[in-house]
Design a protein around this motif. Structure first.
Motif, PDB file in Angstrom:
ATOM      1  N   GLU A 205     -12.168 -15.765  13.114  1.00 32.78           N
ATOM      2  CA  GLU A 205     -12.718 -15.952  11.753  1.00 32.78           C
ATOM      3  C   GLU A 205     -11.917 -14.799  10.883  1.00 32.78           C
ATOM      4  N   ALA A 206     -11.601 -13.770  11.546  1.00 33.51           N
ATOM      5  CA  ALA A 206     -10.890 -12.782  10.673  1.00 33.51           C
ATOM      6  C   ALA A 206      -9.892 -11.853  11.589  1.00 33.51           C
ATOM      7  N   ASP A 207      -8.693 -11.385  11.075  1.00 34.27           N
ATOM      8  CA  ASP A 207      -8.049 -10.622  11.749  1.00 34.27           C
ATOM      9  C   ASP A 207      -7.668  -9.134  11.020  1.00 34.27           C
ATOM     10  N   PHE A 208      -7.885  -8.064  11.941  1.00 28.22           N
ATOM     11  CA  PHE A 208      -7.761  -6.658  11.462  1.00 28.22           C
ATOM     12  C   PHE A 208      -7.244  -5.801  12.379  1.00 28.22           C
ATOM     13  N   ALA A 209      -7.244  -4.499  12.021  1.00 29.37           N
ATOM     14  CA  ALA A 209      -6.731  -3.422  13.140  1.00 29.37           C
ATOM     15  C   ALA A 209      -7.533  -2.204  12.780  1.00 29.37           C
ATOM     16  N   ALA A 210      -7.600  -1.542  13.696  1.00 30.01           N
ATOM     17  CA  ALA A 210      -8.043  -0.230  13.613  1.00 30.01           C
ATOM     18  C   ALA A 210      -7.115   0.565  13.786  1.00 30.01           C
ATOM     19  N   LEU A 211      -6.614   1.803  12.915  1.00 32.23           N
ATOM     20  CA  LEU A 211      -5.258   2.469  12.994  1.00 32.23           C
ATOM     21  C   LEU A 211      -5.777   4.114  13.538  1.00 32.23           C
ATOM     22  N   PHE A 212      -5.081   4.753  14.424  1.00 30.26           N
ATOM     23  CA  PHE A 212      -5.272   5.878  15.131  1.00 30.26           C
ATOM     24  C   PHE A 212      -4.000   6.639  14.997  1.00 30.26           C
ATOM     25  N   VAL A 213      -4.217   8.018  15.270  1.00 29.24           N
ATOM     26  CA  VAL A 213      -3.133   8.960  15.245  1.00 29.24           C
ATOM     27  C   VAL A 213      -3.352   9.990  16.273  1.00 29.24           C
ATOM     28  N   SER A 214      -2.282  10.354  17.114  1.00 33.04           N
ATOM     29  CA  SER A 214      -2.456  11.408  18.247  1.00 33.04           C
ATOM     30  C   SER A 214      -1.671  12.578  17.920  1.00 33.04           C
ATOM     31  N   GLU A 222      -8.159   6.851  11.583  1.00 32.55           N
ATOM     32  CA  GLU A 222      -7.328   7.044  10.743  1.00 32.55           C
ATOM     33  C   GLU A 222      -7.729   6.206   9.328  1.00 32.55           C
ATOM     34  N   GLY A 223      -7.925   5.010   9.771  1.00 33.87           N
ATOM     35  CA  GLY A 223      -8.356   3.812   8.800  1.00 33.87           C
ATOM     36  C   GLY A 223      -8.074   2.450   9.401  1.00 33.87           C
ATOM     37  N   ALA A 224      -8.453   1.504   8.681  1.00 39.60           N
ATOM     38  CA  ALA A 224      -8.349  -0.033   8.898  1.00 39.60           C
ATOM     39  C   ALA A 224      -7.190  -0.673   8.168  1.00 39.60           C
ATOM     40  N   SER A 225      -6.700  -1.941   8.857  1.00 45.17           N
ATOM     41  CA  SER A 225      -5.597  -2.857   8.588  1.00 45.17           C
ATOM     42  C   SER A 225      -6.235  -4.096   8.170  1.00 45.17           C
ATOM     43  N   ASP A 241      -4.308  -1.580   0.109  1.00 43.13           N
ATOM     44  CA  ASP A 241      -5.735  -1.213  -0.778  1.00 43.13           C
ATOM     45  C   ASP A 241      -6.497   0.070  -0.125  1.00 43.13           C
ATOM     46  N   SER A 242      -7.367   0.766  -0.899  1.00 40.76           N
ATOM     47  CA  SER A 242      -7.875   1.707  -0.386  1.00 40.76           C
ATOM     48  C   SER A 242      -8.740   1.540   0.927  1.00 40.76           C
ATOM     49  N   GLY A 243      -8.903   2.732   1.705  1.00 40.07           N
ATOM     50  CA  GLY A 243      -9.636   2.407   2.816  1.00 40.07           C
ATOM     51  C   GLY A 243     -11.025   2.062   2.905  1.00 40.07           C
ATOM     52  N   MET A 309      -1.258   1.351   4.957  1.00 36.57           N
ATOM     53  CA  MET A 309      -2.188   2.379   4.701  1.00 36.57           C
ATOM     54  C   MET A 309      -1.488   3.678   4.154  1.00 36.57           C
ATOM     55  N   LEU A 310      -0.333   4.019   4.458  1.00 36.76           N
ATOM     56  CA  LEU A 310       0.416   5.202   3.969  1.00 36.76           C
ATOM     57  C   LEU A 310       0.725   4.657   2.445  1.00 36.76           C
TER      58      LEU A 310
END
Length: 353
Positions: A205-214, A222-225, A241-243, A309-310
């Protein structure tokens, strides 16, 4: 000490090739690398550099900096001993970063460890840590018989994936494949890469991602995409767009999955990797209910979602796309290399509803 960035979107192909630092990407992949060479300038801090392969790119970078107030410098070779920060790590990118004057390039055994962490099998324990139902966790198959049994267990409607592949390539749906073509794809993947991944196809139904940093000790969210997709479901871009607004677009709760990912990745990945990564997710229908697949795959590298995101943090809004053509009216070309076969653009303030 600053960073020396390098845009190498062909990195997944280099990982899949498995033939060391002398791998030569296909022409289209090299064209995209050259076309997007200046993309990292948009998140450079003062003192950072971007490694490029032509004097022309250096000149274009100077123009971008004066027009948009961007920090950082494009260089053919760094003299500042900045820390290496490629889009992704492979034997090839390690060689190119060393030749470009970077400091802190991982040793060959460390690169091999990152290559194995980039294998799609990493997504299996990660998915479980993020709360995935066992029925949707991928299976790694080492023989044609094993793969055929896994596909049958999914009712013949499965997705097969190469362990290392790039940008949707090496990902095939079994439902529409002829039996002979399916057997050939399975056998070829196992012969080249040692195994094949099989997972149940979901009614997405929807595609998205969770973003991380090590940071080398801990992995944090760190945020979503949020992806833009074509009617066929194929990827077409990332919303810039904004987080907060991006999180509002995600139709299921991902907070527990994020916590599970942070804990697992801190243990399994942080000791070996510094930098950004993304976990692709999707919402799907099951019995009329909207469910979360928390881990379609882990991308242990920079992603276009991280880039979006950046860019949003710089105040841009719109859709980040890669186009095999010149920018259209109202699109900002982020890396305007003359004569490039591709353009990486953000639509000017146009955020889809």
């Amino acid at each position: 000490m600053g960073k020396l960035y390098f845009f190498n979107p062909d990195n997944d192909l280099a990982l899949a090739a498995g033939n060391g630092e002398r791998y030569t990407p296909p022409a289209a992949a090299l064209d995209l690398r050259r076309a997007g060479a200046l993309l990292p300038l948009w998140w450079c801090d003062e003192g950072n550099e971007v490694l490029v392969e032509t004097d022309e790119a250096v000149e274009v970078a100077d123009s971008l900096k004066s027009t948009f107030g961007i920090s950082g410098t494009a260089v053919r070779k760094s003299e500042a001993s900045n820390h290496a920060a490629p889009w992704g790590w492979s034997p090839l990118s390690a060689r190119l970063m060393r030749e470009g004057g970077a400091a802190m390039v991982p040793a060959p055994d460390e690169i091999e460890r990152l290559r194995m962490l980039s294998h799609r099998r990493t997504s299996m324990p990660l998915a479980r840590a993020m709360g995935a139902e066992e029925s949707i966790v991928a299976r790694e198959c080492f023989s044609e018989t094993e793969a055929e049994a896994a596909i049958a267990a999914a009712g013949g409607d499965a997705i097969i994936k190469q362990p290392w592949s790039s940008s949707g390539r090496g990902v095939m749906g079994t439902r529409s494949m002829r039996a002979d073509a399916l057997r050939c794809a399975i056998a070829g993947t196992i012969r080249r890469q040692g195994s094949i991944m099989v997972e149940r196809r979901l009614e997405r139904e929807a595609d998205f991602a969770a973003l991380f940093v090590s940071d080398g000790r801990r992995v944090r969210f760190e945020g979503a995409s949020v992806f833009v997709t074509l009617p066929s479901g194929a990827y077409a871009g990332n919303i810039v767009d904004s987080g907060d607004r991006l999180m509002e677009r995600i139709p299921v709760d991902i907070s527990a999955a994020i916590k599970g990912a942070e804990e697992y990745l801190t243990e399994a990945v942080a000791p070996h990797y510094r930098g950004y990564m993304g976990i692709d997710m999707l919402a799907y229908r099951k019995g009329g209910r909207l469910m979360l697949d928390p881990c379609v795959e882990l991308n242990l590298r920079m992603t276009m979602g991280v880039a979006a995101m950046l860019l949003a943090r710089r105040g841009l809004r719109g859709v980040l796309r890669v186009k095999p053509s010149e920018p259209s009216a109202g699109e900002l070309n982020l890396s305007p290399i003359p004569g490039a076969r591709f353009s990486i653009v953000v639509s000017d303030g146009e955020v889809p509803a």
